[in-house]
Structure formats: structure tokens, C-alpha cells
Design a protein around this motif. Structure first.
Motif, PDB file in Angstrom:
ATOM      1  N   VAL A 277       0.840  -1.195   0.000  1.00  0.00           N
ATOM      2  CA  VAL A 277       0.000   0.000   0.000  1.00  0.00           C
ATOM      3  C   VAL A 277       0.874   1.244   0.000  1.00  0.00           C
ATOM      4  O   VAL A 277       0.641   2.189  -0.772  1.00  0.00           O
ATOM      5  CB  VAL A 277      -0.952   0.010   1.214  1.00  0.00           C
ATOM      6  N   ARG A 278       1.891   1.244   0.834  1.00  0.00           N
ATOM      7  CA  ARG A 278       2.787   2.405   0.904  1.00  0.00           C
ATOM      8  C   ARG A 278       3.506   2.614  -0.426  1.00  0.00           C
ATOM      9  O   ARG A 278       3.612   3.751  -0.911  1.00  0.00           O
ATOM     10  CB  ARG A 278       3.788   2.227   2.039  1.00  0.00           C
ATOM     11  N   ILE A 279       3.996   1.536  -1.021  1.00  0.00           N
ATOM     12  CA  ILE A 279       4.649   1.652  -2.326  1.00  0.00           C
ATOM     13  C   ILE A 279       3.654   2.147  -3.372  1.00  0.00           C
ATOM     14  O   ILE A 279       3.985   2.977  -4.228  1.00  0.00           O
ATOM     15  CB  ILE A 279       5.250   0.295  -2.750  1.00  0.00           C
ATOM     16  N   GLY A 280       2.415   1.649  -3.289  1.00  0.00           N
ATOM     17  CA  GLY A 280       1.394   2.092  -4.226  1.00  0.00           C
ATOM     18  C   GLY A 280       1.131   3.587  -4.127  1.00  0.00           C
ATOM     19  O   GLY A 280       0.974   4.278  -5.148  1.00  0.00           O
ATOM     20  N   PRO A 316      -6.660  -2.353 -10.926  1.00  0.00           N
ATOM     21  CA  PRO A 316      -7.902  -2.589 -10.175  1.00  0.00           C
ATOM     22  C   PRO A 316      -9.019  -1.644 -10.584  1.00  0.00           C
ATOM     23  O   PRO A 316     -10.192  -2.035 -10.603  1.00  0.00           O
ATOM     24  CB  PRO A 316      -7.480  -2.377  -8.717  1.00  0.00           C
ATOM     25  N   HIS A 317      -8.686  -0.434 -10.935  1.00  0.00           N
ATOM     26  CA  HIS A 317      -9.703   0.516 -11.376  1.00  0.00           C
ATOM     27  C   HIS A 317     -10.284   0.084 -12.721  1.00  0.00           C
ATOM     28  O   HIS A 317     -11.499   0.164 -12.938  1.00  0.00           O
ATOM     29  CB  HIS A 317      -9.093   1.911 -11.489  1.00  0.00           C
ATOM     30  N   LEU A 318      -9.414  -0.403 -13.609  1.00  0.00           N
ATOM     31  CA  LEU A 318      -9.883  -0.896 -14.899  1.00  0.00           C
ATOM     32  C   LEU A 318     -10.791  -2.113 -14.730  1.00  0.00           C
ATOM     33  O   LEU A 318     -11.813  -2.242 -15.417  1.00  0.00           O
ATOM     34  CB  LEU A 318      -8.685  -1.257 -15.786  1.00  0.00           C
ATOM     35  N   LEU A 319     -10.433  -2.996 -13.809  1.00  0.00           N
ATOM     36  CA  LEU A 319     -11.246  -4.189 -13.573  1.00  0.00           C
ATOM     37  C   LEU A 319     -12.610  -3.827 -12.994  1.00  0.00           C
ATOM     38  O   LEU A 319     -13.630  -4.445 -13.341  1.00  0.00           O
ATOM     39  CB  LEU A 319     -10.512  -5.145 -12.634  1.00  0.00           C
ATOM     40  N   ILE A 320     -12.650  -2.838 -12.120  1.00  0.00           N
ATOM     41  CA  ILE A 320     -13.923  -2.398 -11.550  1.00  0.00           C
ATOM     42  C   ILE A 320     -14.808  -1.782 -12.628  1.00  0.00           C
ATOM     43  O   ILE A 320     -16.020  -2.053 -12.708  1.00  0.00           O
ATOM     44  CB  ILE A 320     -13.680  -1.399 -10.406  1.00  0.00           C
ATOM     45  N   VAL A 321     -14.219  -0.970 -13.490  1.00  0.00           N
ATOM     46  CA  VAL A 321     -14.983  -0.362 -14.584  1.00  0.00           C
ATOM     47  C   VAL A 321     -15.515  -1.451 -15.514  1.00  0.00           C
ATOM     48  O   VAL A 321     -16.684  -1.410 -15.941  1.00  0.00           O
ATOM     49  CB  VAL A 321     -14.112   0.645 -15.357  1.00  0.00           C
ATOM     50  N   ALA A 322     -14.674  -2.441 -15.835  1.00  0.00           N
ATOM     51  CA  ALA A 322     -15.108  -3.528 -16.713  1.00  0.00           C
ATOM     52  C   ALA A 322     -16.256  -4.315 -16.091  1.00  0.00           C
ATOM     53  O   ALA A 322     -17.223  -4.681 -16.775  1.00  0.00           O
ATOM     54  CB  ALA A 322     -13.927  -4.449 -17.008  1.00  0.00           C
ATOM     55  N   LEU A 323     -16.154  -4.591 -14.788  1.00  0.00           N
ATOM     56  CA  LEU A 323     -17.215  -5.330 -14.103  1.00  0.00           C
ATOM     57  C   LEU A 323     -18.508  -4.523 -14.086  1.00  0.00           C
ATOM     58  O   LEU A 323     -19.595  -5.073 -14.313  1.00  0.00           O
ATOM     59  CB  LEU A 323     -16.776  -5.658 -12.682  1.00  0.00           C
ATOM     60  N   ALA A 324     -18.413  -3.235 -13.827  1.00  0.00           N
ATOM     61  CA  ALA A 324     -19.599  -2.392 -13.792  1.00  0.00           C
ATOM     62  C   ALA A 324     -20.262  -2.321 -15.169  1.00  0.00           C
ATOM     63  O   ALA A 324     -21.495  -2.437 -15.293  1.00  0.00           O
ATOM     64  CB  ALA A 324     -19.239  -0.990 -13.306  1.00  0.00           C
ATOM     65  N   ALA A 325     -19.468  -2.138 -16.211  1.00  0.00           N
ATOM     66  CA  ALA A 325     -20.025  -2.083 -17.565  1.00  0.00           C
ATOM     67  C   ALA A 325     -20.663  -3.413 -17.948  1.00  0.00           C
ATOM     68  O   ALA A 325     -21.740  -3.451 -18.554  1.00  0.00           O
ATOM     69  CB  ALA A 325     -18.926  -1.713 -18.555  1.00  0.00           C
ATOM     70  N   PHE A 374      -4.439 -10.719  -6.219  1.00  0.00           N
ATOM     71  CA  PHE A 374      -5.584 -10.040  -5.603  1.00  0.00           C
ATOM     72  C   PHE A 374      -5.095  -9.065  -4.536  1.00  0.00           C
ATOM     73  O   PHE A 374      -5.551  -7.921  -4.472  1.00  0.00           O
ATOM     74  CB  PHE A 374      -6.547 -11.056  -4.989  1.00  0.00           C
ATOM     75  N   ALA A 375      -4.161  -9.521  -3.695  1.00  0.00           N
ATOM     76  CA  ALA A 375      -3.623  -8.648  -2.645  1.00  0.00           C
ATOM     77  C   ALA A 375      -2.913  -7.443  -3.255  1.00  0.00           C
ATOM     78  O   ALA A 375      -3.038  -6.316  -2.759  1.00  0.00           O
ATOM     79  CB  ALA A 375      -2.665  -9.439  -1.752  1.00  0.00           C
ATOM     80  N   LEU A 376      -2.166  -7.673  -4.336  1.00  0.00           N
ATOM     81  CA  LEU A 376      -1.439  -6.594  -4.990  1.00  0.00           C
ATOM     82  C   LEU A 376      -2.398  -5.540  -5.533  1.00  0.00           C
ATOM     83  O   LEU A 376      -2.216  -4.333  -5.308  1.00  0.00           O
ATOM     84  CB  LEU A 376      -0.580  -7.168  -6.122  1.00  0.00           C
ATOM     85  N   ASN A 377      -3.445  -5.990  -6.222  1.00  0.00           N
ATOM     86  CA  ASN A 377      -4.384  -5.042  -6.814  1.00  0.00           C
ATOM     87  C   ASN A 377      -5.245  -4.369  -5.753  1.00  0.00           C
ATOM     88  O   ASN A 377      -5.602  -3.194  -5.897  1.00  0.00           O
ATOM     89  CB  ASN A 377      -5.249  -5.750  -7.858  1.00  0.00           C
ATOM     90  N   ALA A 379      -4.146  -3.650  -2.822  1.00  0.00           N
ATOM     91  CA  ALA A 379      -3.234  -2.654  -2.258  1.00  0.00           C
ATOM     92  C   ALA A 379      -3.171  -1.409  -3.143  1.00  0.00           C
ATOM     93  O   ALA A 379      -3.172  -0.272  -2.640  1.00  0.00           O
ATOM     94  CB  ALA A 379      -1.837  -3.250  -2.094  1.00  0.00           C
ATOM     95  N   PHE A 380      -3.132  -1.588  -4.460  1.00  0.00           N
ATOM     96  CA  PHE A 380      -3.122  -0.440  -5.368  1.00  0.00           C
ATOM     97  C   PHE A 380      -4.416   0.362  -5.244  1.00  0.00           C
ATOM     98  O   PHE A 380      -4.401   1.598  -5.312  1.00  0.00           O
ATOM     99  CB  PHE A 380      -2.938  -0.895  -6.819  1.00  0.00           C
ATOM    100  N   LEU A 381      -5.534  -0.331  -5.067  1.00  0.00           N
ATOM    101  CA  LEU A 381      -6.811   0.353  -4.934  1.00  0.00           C
ATOM    102  C   LEU A 381      -6.843   1.186  -3.652  1.00  0.00           C
ATOM    103  O   LEU A 381      -7.240   2.361  -3.665  1.00  0.00           O
ATOM    104  CB  LEU A 381      -7.946  -0.678  -4.932  1.00  0.00           C
ATOM    105  N   VAL A 382      -6.415   0.586  -2.552  1.00  0.00           N
ATOM    106  CA  VAL A 382      -6.356   1.305  -1.283  1.00  0.00           C
ATOM    107  C   VAL A 382      -5.377   2.481  -1.385  1.00  0.00           C
ATOM    108  O   VAL A 382      -5.647   3.587  -0.902  1.00  0.00           O
ATOM    109  CB  VAL A 382      -5.941   0.359  -0.145  1.00  0.00           C
ATOM    110  N   ALA A 383      -4.240   2.242  -2.043  1.00  0.00           N
ATOM    111  CA  ALA A 383      -3.218   3.288  -2.175  1.00  0.00           C
ATOM    112  C   ALA A 383      -3.750   4.481  -2.959  1.00  0.00           C
ATOM    113  O   ALA A 383      -3.483   5.641  -2.603  1.00  0.00           O
ATOM    114  CB  ALA A 383      -1.978   2.717  -2.853  1.00  0.00           C
TER     115      ALA A 383
END
Length: 401
Positions: A277-280, A316-325, A374-377, A379-383
Motif C-alpha cells: 500500500v505504501r509503495i502504491g 484494479p480501477h480498470l477491472l472495476i470499470v469492466a465489471l460495472a459495464a 488479488f492482494a497486490l491489486n 493494495a493499489f486500490l487502497v493506495a
């Protein structure tokens, strides 16, 4: 829903998913093919025109003066052993200086530095005020006059020949920075069986071959002092920014896998998550604060930066947008309903695998990789949220790494 809206949503879902697949799966293949073709061209030039295809290396006995720069915070557990490690390096003693700063440490870090003050190769600085790693690095570099700066951490240990391996690459005047290889050591020894870690090493090797290396490994890297640019005081990913500042000048960054350093891995994935998260946060900070990494670096570096870094940071943002669409389209299409279900099950399965890993259970390697991704993505979302909300600082974030 009108036809053009359906088409637009479908295109958005497909493009977002393909962007993620490209970054993780297709880009490594493209990189390998392009690097192989370039190497073949170099080999052909060597055979037909006798052009040298290998970079110059330093001549034995002509080693330049080097400053090893380490910013330390509460490192009593590692520091004495790290100093011994530096003193044991296979490098001329009169050309080696280690500048180690204790950043307002609350343990015995400053005391340990004082105990080694008699050796001229060790220059310790016990700063009383805790300012953050970037500020300490700026301070320490300002006290050096050696032409090469080597950056490392207090909990990292160099192999005896690692410094010479790093320095040798600077015989090529086009080289501005060199990064070595960090080997993560687990509780049961070498931790090199991580598929993700191996892929990252693969990418680093071939990006270096194309002159498109991105950033550096903070545990072991070096730059020319003339290319040093002071860091903003709240910089989080200092190693990435220092190296990319070098790339933005047009100088080459290269990867030297024979320059080894070792470091312990975290015992728990939860601890690694907080580090991610910190690195993100630092990644998003660098992306928005330094447009020159996209505008002033060589074309190959820009291509790698977008493909390897930027797309992964926003995956993760792209995956959320894809899921929503997909979910919107699922109301009127069986195919999109199936696609939505497949995405949801994939993410839910990976989250479940991560939960099992955190409970200490050993899973098959594909499931371990799914849990890690999953943990990596996540973490990027939280970051990204923490960076956007300003909930971060340049202060130290302590983990076992």
C-alpha cells in the motif's frame, strides 16, 4: 438502452480487460520478442561489421571512488551486521566510503554508528530529528564528493563482489545508473520460486537490454553523482524517482543481475500488504508529480513505463470499470451475464484464496499466485484512495523488509 450506449459499454469493458491482460501477460511476450530481435541485429552487426556488441567494463585496478548511502530508522537489529558486510566488500578500501544516517531512531541505531566511528570507511550521522527517508538521503548525498553514489538499505546484505559488479557498468559513459538484483530470503531459505518475482526479473532483464529499464531496486543500485537530483521531502518511492530522474536526462539505466544483495521476506502476507500500500501511494505520487517520466524519457522507456507500471497501477480501477459495464449489459444479454458472473467468481475466488493464505494454509501454486495478485491489486486500490484523500506522509513505514 440504445444501441450506441450498449456498444460503448461493451467497448469499455473489453478495452479495460484487455489492458490488464496486456500488462500482465502480453507485454512480457512483446518485450521478449522485441529484445530478441534487437539482440539478433546486434549479433549480425558484430559478425558482418565487427561492431562490438558488449558494453565496456572497468579495468581491474582502476576502480573509482564510491559513496554508499544508507538512511536508517530503528535498525539496531541489522545495522552492526550490515556495517560488517560493507567492510567485507571486495573493493579498494581507500575508494570506499559509507554514509549512514540515523533518522531520529529511538533504538540503539545511533549508538551502533558511534561504535564504528573509528573506521575511516564508515561515516555515521545521528540526526536527532525524524525527517523521513528522502530528507536524510538529500542530507547524506550533500556530504559526499565521490563520483558514484550507491544506495542501499540497512537490512540488505551485499555479496562480496556486488559493488564491483555495479561499478563495472559505468565504464560505458552512456550509462547513468545501474541496478542490481535483490534475492528475497524466506524462513526456509531462498525464496526465488515465486512466479511473480521471476516474471519481474525477466521484465527487468529485457527492459534493460532495450534501454528501457524502469526505476531501480532500492536495496542495491548506483548512479553518477552528477545526475543526482534532490528529492521532495515527502517522496515515498525514492529509489524509483532517483533512477527515473536519471532516465529523464537521457542517460541509460542498466540491470546487472550478477550484483546480488539479499534481504529477508516478511513472514506474513498481511505485513507485505501494508508495504505494498505504501509503495502504491508512492507510485501514484510519482505518476502525478513527475510527468517528465512520460515526456522526457527515451521512447522505449515511455513504452515500458505505460505497459509495465502505469497499467498495473490502475489495473484494479480498470477491472472495476469492466465489471460495472458488464453488469449493466448483463440485464439484456446472456453472454454479458455470463461474462459478469465469470469476473465476479474470479475475484471472489482469488479473495477466498488470499484469506486461506493469511490463515497459514498452503495452496497450489496457481492459487497462491491468484491470492498474491488479488492482494497486490487491492493494495493499489487502497493506495489510490489514500493518495487522493491525502492520507499519507513521507515518514517511515516499518516492516521486516
Amino acid at each position: 438502452m440504445s444501441g450506441w450506449i450498449e456498444a460503448l459499454l461493451g467497448a469499455v469493458a473489453v478495452v479495460c480487460l484487455l489492458a490488464v491482460v496486456y500488462s500482465y501477460a502480453i507485454y512480457p511476450l512483446v518485450l521478449f520478442v522485441v529484445a530478441a530481435l534487437r539482440q539478433a541485429a546486434r549479433d549480425a552487426a558484430f559478425v558482418w561489421r565487427k561492431h562490438d556488441r558488449r558494453r565496456a567494463e572497468a579495468v581491474a585496478g582502476d576502480w573509482p571512488a564510491v559513496a554508499i548511502v544508507i538512511s536508517a530508522y530503528d535498525e539496531e537489529r541489522h545495522l552492526a551486521r550490515r556495517i560488517d558486510n560493507l567492510l567485507a566488500l571486495d573493493y579498494p578500501a581507500d575508494r570506499l566510503r559509507a554514509y549512514i544516517g540515523s533518522d531520529g531512531s529511538r533504538d540503539r541505531t545511533a549508538e551502533i554508528l558511534a561504535q564504528h566511528g573509528g573506521d575511516p570507511r564508515i561515516r555515521g550521522f545521528a540526526f536527532e530529528l525524524n525527517r523521513g527517508k528522502a530528507e536524510v538521503l538529500n542530507d547524506l548525498v550533500s556530504r559526499t564528493d565521490e563520483p558514484l553514489l550507491v544506495f542501499s538499505d540497512a537490512n540488505t546484505f551485499f555479496r562480496p563482489d556486488a559493488l564491483k559488479r555495479l561499478v563495472a557498468a559505468f565504464a560505458d559513459p552512456a550509462v547513468g545508473g545501474v541496478t542490481g538484483e535483490l534475492r528475497l530470503m524466506g524462513n526456509d531459505g531462498d525464496n526465488q520460486d515465486s512466479l511473480y518475482w521471476r516474471v519481474e526479473q525477466f521484465l527487468k532483464f529485457f527492459e534493460s537490454r532495450l534501454g528501457a529499464l524502469l526505476g531501480a531496486n532500492g536495496a542495491i543500485y548506483a548512479i553518477r553523482r552528477t545526475l543526482w537530483k534532490p528529492l521532495a521531502r515527502d517522496t515515498i518511492c525514492d529509489d524509483f524517482c532517483v533512477a527515473m530522474n536519471v532516465a529523464a536526462t537521457g542517460a541509460r539505466l542498466v540491470y546487472e543481475p550478477r550484483a546480488w544483495a539479499e534481504e529477508d521476506t516478511p513472514e506474513h502476507m498481511g505485513e507485505e500488504f501494508h508495504r505494498r500500500v505504501r509503495i502504491g501511494i508512492g507510485n501514484f505520487q510519482a505518476l502525478l508529480r513527475h510527468p517528465e517520466y512520460l515526456l522526457r524519457t527515451p521512447p522505449a522507456t515511455r513504452f515500458a513505463y505505460v505497459s509495465h507500471k502505469v497499467l498495473r497501477w490502475i489495473a484494479p480501477h480498470l477491472l472495476i470499470v469492466a465489471l460495472a459495464a458488464s453488469a449493466v449489459l448483463a440485464t439484456g444479454s446472456t453472454a454479458w451475464a455470463a461474462a459478469t458472473l465469470a469476473q465476479a467468481l474470479s475475484y471472489g475466488g482469488a479473495a477466498l484464496a488470499l484469506q486461506q493464505v493469511r490463515r497459514g494454509r498452503r495452496l497450489p501454486r496457481p492459487l497462491m499466485l491468484a491470492a498474491f495478485l488479488f492482494a497486490l491489486n487491492w493494495a493499489f486500490l487502497v493506495a489510490s484512495w489514500r493518495y487522493a484523500s491525502g492520507r499519507y506522509s513521507g515518514a517511515w513505514g516499518r516492516t521486516s523488509r
